[in-house]
Design an enzyme around this catalytic site. Sequence first.
Site, PDB file in Angstrom:
ATOM      1  N   ASP A   1       0.856  -1.183   0.000  1.00  0.00           N
ATOM      2  CA  ASP A   1       0.000   0.000   0.000  1.00  0.00           C
ATOM      3  C   ASP A   1       0.892   1.232   0.000  1.00  0.00           C
ATOM      4  O   ASP A   1       2.096   1.146   0.292  1.00  0.00           O
ATOM      5  CB  ASP A   1      -0.908   0.002   1.235  1.00  0.00           C
ATOM      6  CG  ASP A   1      -1.830   1.218   1.294  1.00  0.00           C
ATOM      7  OD1 ASP A   1      -2.375   1.605   0.244  1.00  0.00           O
ATOM      8  OD2 ASP A   1      -1.984   1.791   2.386  1.00  0.00           O
ATOM      9  N   SER A   2       0.295   2.369  -0.283  1.00  0.00           N
ATOM     10  CA  SER A   2       1.030   3.630  -0.245  1.00  0.00           C
ATOM     11  C   SER A   2       1.458   3.997   1.167  1.00  0.00           C
ATOM     12  O   SER A   2       2.343   4.838   1.349  1.00  0.00           O
ATOM     13  CB  SER A   2       0.167   4.757  -0.814  1.00  0.00           C
ATOM     14  OG  SER A   2      -1.010   4.920  -0.042  1.00  0.00           O
TER      15      SER A   2
ATOM     16  N   GLU B   1      -3.019   8.747   8.720  1.00  0.00           N
ATOM     17  CA  GLU B   1      -1.589   8.436   8.844  1.00  0.00           C
ATOM     18  C   GLU B   1      -0.997   9.062  10.105  1.00  0.00           C
ATOM     19  O   GLU B   1      -0.056   8.521  10.693  1.00  0.00           O
ATOM     20  CB  GLU B   1      -0.828   8.923   7.611  1.00  0.00           C
ATOM     21  CG  GLU B   1      -1.109   8.132   6.337  1.00  0.00           C
ATOM     22  CD  GLU B   1      -0.261   6.870   6.213  1.00  0.00           C
ATOM     23  OE1 GLU B   1       0.772   6.791   6.887  1.00  0.00           O
ATOM     24  OE2 GLU B   1      -0.658   5.968   5.443  1.00  0.00           O
TER      25      GLU B   1
ATOM     26  N   CYS C   1      -4.306  -1.210  -2.099  1.00  0.00           N
ATOM     27  CA  CYS C   1      -4.355   0.239  -2.315  1.00  0.00           C
ATOM     28  C   CYS C   1      -5.282   0.491  -3.491  1.00  0.00           C
ATOM     29  O   CYS C   1      -5.037  -0.013  -4.594  1.00  0.00           O
ATOM     30  CB  CYS C   1      -2.957   0.784  -2.612  1.00  0.00           C
ATOM     31  SG  CYS C   1      -2.915   2.536  -3.017  1.00  0.00           S
TER      32      CYS C   1
ATOM     33  N   HIS D   1      -7.312   2.966   3.724  1.00  0.00           N
ATOM     34  CA  HIS D   1      -7.212   3.707   4.985  1.00  0.00           C
ATOM     35  C   HIS D   1      -8.584   3.897   5.640  1.00  0.00           C
ATOM     36  O   HIS D   1      -8.691   3.979   6.870  1.00  0.00           O
ATOM     37  CB  HIS D   1      -6.614   5.101   4.752  1.00  0.00           C
ATOM     38  CG  HIS D   1      -5.145   5.116   4.494  1.00  0.00           C
ATOM     39  ND1 HIS D   1      -4.594   4.673   3.323  1.00  0.00           N
ATOM     40  CD2 HIS D   1      -4.106   5.555   5.263  1.00  0.00           C
ATOM     41  CE1 HIS D   1      -3.279   4.827   3.364  1.00  0.00           C
ATOM     42  NE2 HIS D   1      -2.962   5.359   4.532  1.00  0.00           N
TER      43      HIS D   1
ATOM     44  N   CYS E   1     -10.808   3.387  -0.275  1.00  0.00           N
ATOM     45  CA  CYS E   1      -9.405   3.561   0.101  1.00  0.00           C
ATOM     46  C   CYS E   1      -9.187   2.676   1.315  1.00  0.00           C
ATOM     47  O   CYS E   1     -10.023   2.668   2.239  1.00  0.00           O
ATOM     48  CB  CYS E   1      -9.109   5.022   0.437  1.00  0.00           C
ATOM     49  SG  CYS E   1      -7.452   5.295   1.123  1.00  0.00           S
TER      50      CYS E   1
END
Length: 274
Positions: free
Chosen positions: A10-11, A154, A73, A189, A187
């Site tokens: 993932d990013s 994040e 992702c 996240h 996403c």
Amino acid sequence: MDNRPIGFFDSGLGGLTCIKPLMKRLPEEKIIYFGDTARTPYGSKATSTIKAFSNEIAEFLVSKNVKMIVIACNTVSATCVDELQERFPQIPIVGIIDPAAKCIADTCDGSNNVGIIGTKVTIASGEYKRRIHALNSDVNIYQTPCPAYVPLIEEGIIDNDIMDLTIKYYMDDFVNSNNIDTVVLGCTHYPLIKKNISRLYPDMNIINPSDVIVGTIEKILTERDELASGSKAQNVFYASDLSENFINMIDHIFSNEAEDAKVRFKNFDLEKGE
């Protein structure tokens, strides 16, 4: 039987939300995860940059002898899946969008107003809408980017008023003007703020692709006779910037399961190869 690990990337740390459901469903599978935390977020970057980063990470995972790569992702899945599959034909490479699109197409119909929320790149690509409508053209699809979610997540800014206000900023008008009854967390996240969304929109049906993709992983490994059995290897979580935030988020996601999962953390700089 195949006890080689499954590679996830993932990013940043969002792809970790795919790992916990995999551990529950396929507890003998071992994982190598790479989070590109030094270069996150991908969602506002040029497609050419995203492809370059994704190729570097895929090469790294292939060098670790993984039996499958899971692109955890949505941004990468919207832009790079076909290219990565062509470049690394020796192993299956699975994006997160197709399994979610099939789930939506199978469970929703013309009476549903489905809202896709994601990064700028994911939404601009139109991949969710295209892939859902290829399977079921009756579903009403609406999309909106929510670019501030990833940086806040994040940083661990989740259970507080700042996140709630940000969710409402992006979603209130979107939900009300389109009569959204189902929202897709486009996403990886976003499952980390699923509780916030449920609390703010209590009647909303929420589809989480991080859960859905596990069924696809199991199906592919079963068909290839590559399910693990009796593996004692550790799960390894690499990051391009092994920050305190990354380790704290692993603790947040896995809670008391981290020790049972035999987790190791490693830093790896893709550019330096160390």
